[in-house]
Design a protein around this motif. Structure first.
Motif, PDB file in Angstrom:
ATOM      1  N   CYS A  93       0.837  -1.195   0.000  1.00  0.00           N
ATOM      2  CA  CYS A  93       0.000   0.000   0.000  1.00  0.00           C
ATOM      3  C   CYS A  93       0.874   1.248   0.000  1.00  0.00           C
ATOM      4  O   CYS A  93       1.899   1.294   0.702  1.00  0.00           O
ATOM      5  N   VAL A  94       0.474   2.245  -0.789  1.00  0.00           N
ATOM      6  CA  VAL A  94       1.191   3.519  -0.883  1.00  0.00           C
ATOM      7  C   VAL A  94       0.183   4.644  -0.707  1.00  0.00           C
ATOM      8  O   VAL A  94      -0.881   4.637  -1.343  1.00  0.00           O
ATOM      9  N   ASP A 160      10.600  -2.234   2.990  1.00  0.00           N
ATOM     10  CA  ASP A 160       9.194  -2.539   2.713  1.00  0.00           C
ATOM     11  C   ASP A 160       8.242  -1.517   3.318  1.00  0.00           C
ATOM     12  O   ASP A 160       7.038  -1.557   3.069  1.00  0.00           O
ATOM     13  N   SER A 161       8.768  -0.609   4.129  1.00  0.00           N
ATOM     14  CA  SER A 161       7.974   0.505   4.644  1.00  0.00           C
ATOM     15  C   SER A 161       8.871   1.731   4.700  1.00  0.00           C
ATOM     16  O   SER A 161      10.088   1.611   4.856  1.00  0.00           O
ATOM     17  N   GLY A 162       8.267   2.899   4.549  1.00  0.00           N
ATOM     18  CA  GLY A 162       9.081   4.107   4.564  1.00  0.00           C
ATOM     19  C   GLY A 162       8.265   5.345   4.274  1.00  0.00           C
ATOM     20  O   GLY A 162       7.046   5.297   4.105  1.00  0.00           O
ATOM     21  N   GLY A 170       4.108  17.256  -0.740  1.00  0.00           N
ATOM     22  CA  GLY A 170       3.396  16.325   0.126  1.00  0.00           C
ATOM     23  C   GLY A 170       4.299  15.205   0.588  1.00  0.00           C
ATOM     24  O   GLY A 170       5.510  15.221   0.337  1.00  0.00           O
ATOM     25  N   ILE A 171       3.708  14.229   1.258  1.00  0.00           N
ATOM     26  CA  ILE A 171       4.467  13.081   1.751  1.00  0.00           C
ATOM     27  C   ILE A 171       3.951  11.810   1.096  1.00  0.00           C
ATOM     28  O   ILE A 171       2.749  11.655   0.873  1.00  0.00           O
ATOM     29  N   THR A 172       4.880  10.930   0.759  1.00  0.00           N
ATOM     30  CA  THR A 172       4.547   9.593   0.257  1.00  0.00           C
ATOM     31  C   THR A 172       5.031   8.578   1.266  1.00  0.00           C
ATOM     32  O   THR A 172       6.205   8.576   1.641  1.00  0.00           O
ATOM     33  N   VAL A 173       4.116   7.714   1.726  1.00  0.00           N
ATOM     34  CA  VAL A 173       4.483   6.652   2.667  1.00  0.00           C
ATOM     35  C   VAL A 173       4.041   5.323   2.087  1.00  0.00           C
ATOM     36  O   VAL A 173       3.140   5.263   1.244  1.00  0.00           O
ATOM     37  N   ARG A 183      -0.775   3.870   9.417  1.00  0.00           N
ATOM     38  CA  ARG A 183      -0.173   4.112  10.726  1.00  0.00           C
ATOM     39  C   ARG A 183       1.077   4.983  10.594  1.00  0.00           C
ATOM     40  O   ARG A 183       1.290   5.913  11.386  1.00  0.00           O
ATOM     41  N   ILE A 184       1.909   4.696   9.595  1.00  0.00           N
ATOM     42  CA  ILE A 184       3.115   5.488   9.366  1.00  0.00           C
ATOM     43  C   ILE A 184       2.737   6.916   8.985  1.00  0.00           C
ATOM     44  O   ILE A 184       3.332   7.893   9.466  1.00  0.00           O
ATOM     45  N   LEU A 185       1.740   7.058   8.124  1.00  0.00           N
ATOM     46  CA  LEU A 185       1.295   8.387   7.713  1.00  0.00           C
ATOM     47  C   LEU A 185       0.810   9.190   8.911  1.00  0.00           C
ATOM     48  O   LEU A 185       1.177  10.362   9.079  1.00  0.00           O
ATOM     49  N   GLU A 186      -0.001   8.574   9.742  1.00  0.00           N
ATOM     50  CA  GLU A 186      -0.525   9.273  10.915  1.00  0.00           C
ATOM     51  C   GLU A 186       0.599   9.665  11.867  1.00  0.00           C
ATOM     52  O   GLU A 186       0.582  10.773  12.436  1.00  0.00           O
TER      53      GLU A 186
END
Length: 209
Positions: A93-94, A160-162, A170-173, A183-186
């Protein structure tokens, strides 16, 4: 709405939740999720009001970003960033959003090429559990040429996550699941808000950053 695959429905639920936070100003942002039975992935259609839920919110594309079925929908202009992540990692998921906070942070720390957070409990949400863990988020220039932007983005896609900030954009997670990516975005958005409030307080006390 008609029946969709579980991945389509999961992405729709994530989109609805992020829309409630008002993170899709002016049709901005793009989201995707990998289709479990193939190498293809669902991605948001370009130009859609992401605060609304319709049967035409997503389309299925291959790892080159080309629709796998006949459609009048156009994939997000930044689909290439998603393809890089799915080609290089096991992410599923991105998520990419534009918020005031992530834009301001990217400008404040853009010349440094990164922003780093330490000694925050919420860093655990990114999978870093050590007591002295730190979260480093790279910041890249917002090239209007998407292939060039993708070229500058690619070296920062290693796990695999970042997360990567695009300056004044903006931000891409990404994560191994929709839940992990969200969860990472939040966590990132929490840290951005924290840092801006801290900087504001330091202005009053006379010691900025």
């Amino acid at each position: 709405m008609k029946n969709h695959t579980k991945e389509w429905q999961e992405l729709a639920e994530i989109k609805a939740e992020l829309a409630e936070r008002d993170w899709f100003m002016g049709t901005s942002g793009n989201l995707s999720i990998r289709e479990s039975k193939s190498s293809s992935f669902y991605i948001t259609a370009s130009g859609k009001d992401k605060r609304k839920q319709t049967n035409a919110d997503f389309l299925l594309v291959d790892l080159k970003g080309i629709p796998v079925e006949k459609t009048e929908l156009r994939p997000s202009a930044e689909t290439l960033l998603h393809t890089v992540i799915y080609e290089k990692t096991n992410a599923n998921c991105v998520l990419h959003v534009h918020t005031v906070e992530n834009n301001v942070i990217s400008e404040l720390y853009g010349d440094e090429g990164e922003v780093t957070f330490r000694n925050h409990e919420i860093i655990k949400a990114t999978g870093r559990w050590n007591e002295d863990a730190e979260l480093r988020i790279p910041i890249i220039y917002n090239h209007a040429d998407i292939p060039l932007l993708t070229e500058k983005f690619t070296p920062h896609v290693e796990e695999d996550s970042g997360a990567v900030l695009i300056r004044n954009h903006g931000i891409t997670v990404w994560g191994k699941s929709g839940l992990e990516a969200k969860r990472i975005l939040e966590a990132c958005e929490f840290l951005f808000q924290y840092q801006l409030l801290l900087n504001q307080q330091q202005v009053f006390t006379g010691s900025i950053r």
